[in-house]
Design a protein around this motif. Structure first.
Motif, mmCIF file in Angstrom:
data_model
loop_
_atom_site.group_PDB
_atom_site.id
_atom_site.type_symbol
_atom_site.label_atom_id
_atom_site.label_comp_id
_atom_site.label_asym_id
_atom_site.label_seq_id
_atom_site.Cartn_x
_atom_site.Cartn_y
_atom_site.Cartn_z
ATOM 1 N N SER A 57 -0.346 50.952 64.954
ATOM 2 C CA SER A 57 0.823 51.827 64.834
ATOM 3 C C SER A 57 2.101 51.000 64.806
ATOM 4 C CB SER A 57 0.867 52.829 65.991
ATOM 5 O OG SER A 57 1.002 52.159 67.238
ATOM 6 N N SER A 78 -8.146 54.796 69.847
ATOM 7 C CA SER A 78 -7.735 53.741 68.929
ATOM 8 C C SER A 78 -8.621 52.496 69.035
ATOM 9 C CB SER A 78 -6.263 53.394 69.189
ATOM 10 O OG SER A 78 -5.895 52.181 68.580
ATOM 11 N N LYS A 91 -1.734 60.692 63.874
ATOM 12 C CA LYS A 91 -2.550 59.605 64.418
ATOM 13 C C LYS A 91 -3.789 59.350 63.566
ATOM 14 C CE LYS A 91 -1.014 60.369 69.182
ATOM 15 N NZ LYS A 91 -1.401 60.809 70.557
ATOM 16 N N ASP A 149 -7.738 64.532 65.595
ATOM 17 C CA ASP A 149 -6.618 64.478 66.546
ATOM 18 C C ASP A 149 -5.470 65.282 65.950
ATOM 19 O OD1 ASP A 149 -4.310 63.699 68.159
ATOM 20 O OD2 ASP A 149 -5.559 62.060 68.907
ATOM 21 N N THR A 166 2.196 60.310 65.883
ATOM 22 C CA THR A 166 2.606 59.081 66.565
ATOM 23 C C THR A 166 4.057 59.198 67.027
ATOM 24 O OG1 THR A 166 1.179 57.889 65.027
ATOM 25 C CG2 THR A 166 2.674 56.575 66.364
ATOM 26 N N ILE A 196 -1.693 52.321 70.660
ATOM 27 C CA ILE A 196 -2.399 52.693 69.434
ATOM 28 C C ILE A 196 -2.413 51.502 68.484
ATOM 29 C CG2 ILE A 196 -2.478 54.214 67.437
ATOM 30 C CD1 ILE A 196 -1.242 56.392 69.034
ATOM 31 N N SER A 233 -5.912 58.166 70.295
ATOM 32 C CA SER A 233 -4.794 57.527 70.974
ATOM 33 C C SER A 233 -5.276 56.429 71.919
ATOM 34 C CB SER A 233 -3.969 58.566 71.726
ATOM 35 O OG SER A 233 -2.731 58.033 72.140
ATOM 36 N N ASN A 288 3.641 56.108 72.136
ATOM 37 C CA ASN A 288 2.275 55.725 71.757
ATOM 38 C C ASN A 288 2.164 54.270 71.325
ATOM 39 O OD1 ASN A 288 2.273 58.814 69.982
ATOM 40 N ND2 ASN A 288 1.448 58.511 72.035
#
Length: 464
Positions: A239, A206, A250, A224, A228, A236, A202, A232
């Motif tokens: 994403s 990321s 994630k 993880d 998501t 991230i 995250s 987030n």
């Protein structure tokens, strides 16, 4: 793949003993735990016997020594299914980078005797250290057949990975032209053959993954358990609103981004908590671990894996204190480098035993956690901003690069943590000299039953 790993402090002891400055051969024996996973067999050094120079016959091209000095190691190895690794040096001018006929004769006698004593059908090994500190070696299996050691690693202030596996890296030089210009072929090839575990995908995880995939790391193991969500999307990388709506895991979002770049990095994902036997065994195969988690439990388990399996790791944290009225009081970031046998995140007070216990109870027995109001609060939520996370993540990756390719003016042994104060626009290194009394006892234990001495990780079929 056959591998050998040793901690930095063991490596330094070994180097000083084998090269005292007289250009004569010397010898040492390592007692090692084992890590077995799939086709991989790794020997992890837990103790060293430096055979005294004065009881050996030493010349520039051979060393003869009384092998009965290893009897205490043989007894321990037989009792706990440990391995023995003989290590000697080839010093002086005209050094040969191969096992000589004398080495072959000596090794055959020694390992035939070791196999007769222990008789457990498990391999042992012989290594040679060269004057530049490089190690290479070979396994002897129970049939006295020789197998090459594909990789030897040192987890110290500097991280060494000597790779003797000739298989292709999977990363084309065409994609790495700028990396090659910056770091050279040796370091880039090391990155291509490294397996790096990232726990947490995250806030800081990321941008860490984004950098590692573009640096050409050969294999990434991503862990993880979370999905998501709309909260987030501000931090991230890659994403989307569709990911949030579908509650995409994630690790899957991260894998998609790596595959889309198409450089050739292999990705292994676990959408589960780190406290899984399968996850621990996969992370134990990594050359480097990176912690991008907030809690105590993840940090503790990573520190255990680092110690048991002799793997260096980096942990990072961000603390952003908001005043609740649209302002910010202060922002701090910290990057910790942990090497087996040194200080730990516990001894550095990055988490507490109380917090660790509370998180474990909260995960495994929510009702029990709610009944015990004295337990630490594990549901804290903090502000998170991508610009802060990215700077801390970049500091962590640059520290990782400095460990495998020392480029700083200051020696890596002087830098155990890097602290960032955003309010004052400063960052500075910190040297930490303590040794953690808890984790230092676990170095090189390898596979034990139960795994990591944790009943939750027991393999019922094998551990009973």
């Amino acid at each position: 793949m056959n591998k050998i790993r040793l901690a930095g402090f063991h490596y330094q002891q070994l180097k000083q003993h084998l090269f005292p400055g007289d250009n004569k051969e010397a010898v040492a024996v390592a007692l090692c735990g084992r890590s077995v996973h799939g086709n991989n067999h790794t020997l992890v050094v837990q103790d060293l016997l430096l055979v005294p120079h004065d009881i050996c016959e030493r010349k520039g091209d051979y060393v003869r020594w009384p092998t009965d000095v290893i009897n205490p190691f043989l007894e321990k190895a037989a009792k706990h299914k440990l391995a023995l690794v003989k290590i000697h040096c080839h010093p002086g001018p005209g050094v040969h980078e191969f096992f000589s006929d004398l080495d072959n004769e000596s090794d055959y006698r020694l390992f035939k005797s070791i196999n007769a004593w222990i008789d457990d059908d498990l391999p042992h090994a012989s290594c040679i250290m060269l004057p530049d500190g490089r190690l290479f070696g070979r396994f002897f299996n129970h049939k006295m057949e020789i197998e090459v050691v594909h990789k030897i690693s040192v987890a110290g202030s500097n991280v060494e990975n000597w790779n003797y596996d000739n298989s292709a890296s999977g990363i084309s030089d065409e994609y790495q032209r700028r990396n090659l210009q910056a770091f050279g072929k040796k370091t880039v090839h090391m990155l291509n053959t490294m397996k790096v575990g990232v726990v947490g995908c995250s806030g800081t995880g990321s941008p860490v993954i984004e950098q590692l995939k573009r640096l050409g790391v050969g294999t990434l193991v991503l862990v993880d358990p979370d999905f998501t969500d709309t909260v987030n999307l501000n931090r991230i990388i890659g994403s989307t609103q569709a990911d949030a709506a579908q509650k995409a895991m994630k690790v899957d979002v991260m894998k998609r981004g790596i595959v889309e770049v198409g450089m050739g990095t292999t990705v292994i994902t676990f959408a589960t908590h780190i406290s899984s036997r399968e996850v621990v065994k996969e992370l134990a195969e990594c050359d480097f671990l990176i912690s991008c988690v907030d809690g105590a439990e993840g940090r503790h388990i990573l520190n255990l894996i680092s110690s048991f399996y002799v793997i260096p790791f980096i942990d990072m944290g961000v603390k952003l204190n908001a005043d609740g009225e649209g302002g910010i009081k202060n922002i701090f970031g910290t990057v910790h480098y942990i090497q087996p046998g040194g200080s730990s995140l516990l001894s550095r007070q990055q988490y507490s035993i109380e917090r660790l216990r509370a998180e474990s109870i909260n995960r495994t027995d929510r009702a029990e956690y709610e009944r015990n109001q004295y337990l630490a609060n594990v549901n804290e939520s903090h502000p998170a901003v991508i610009s802060i996370n990215m700077q801390v993540a970049a500091t962590a990756i640059n520290d990782f690069l400095a460990r495998i390719h020392p480029y700083r003016n200051q020696d890596n042994s002087e830098i155990d943590a890097i602290k960032i104060d955003f309010a004052d626009a400063t960052s500075y290194p910190d040297k930490i000299t303590d040794t953690c009394p808890f984790f230092s006892k676990l170095v090189g234990k390898g596979d034990v039953a139960p795994l990591l001495n944790n009943a939750e990780l027991s393999d019922v079929k094998k551990d009973i």
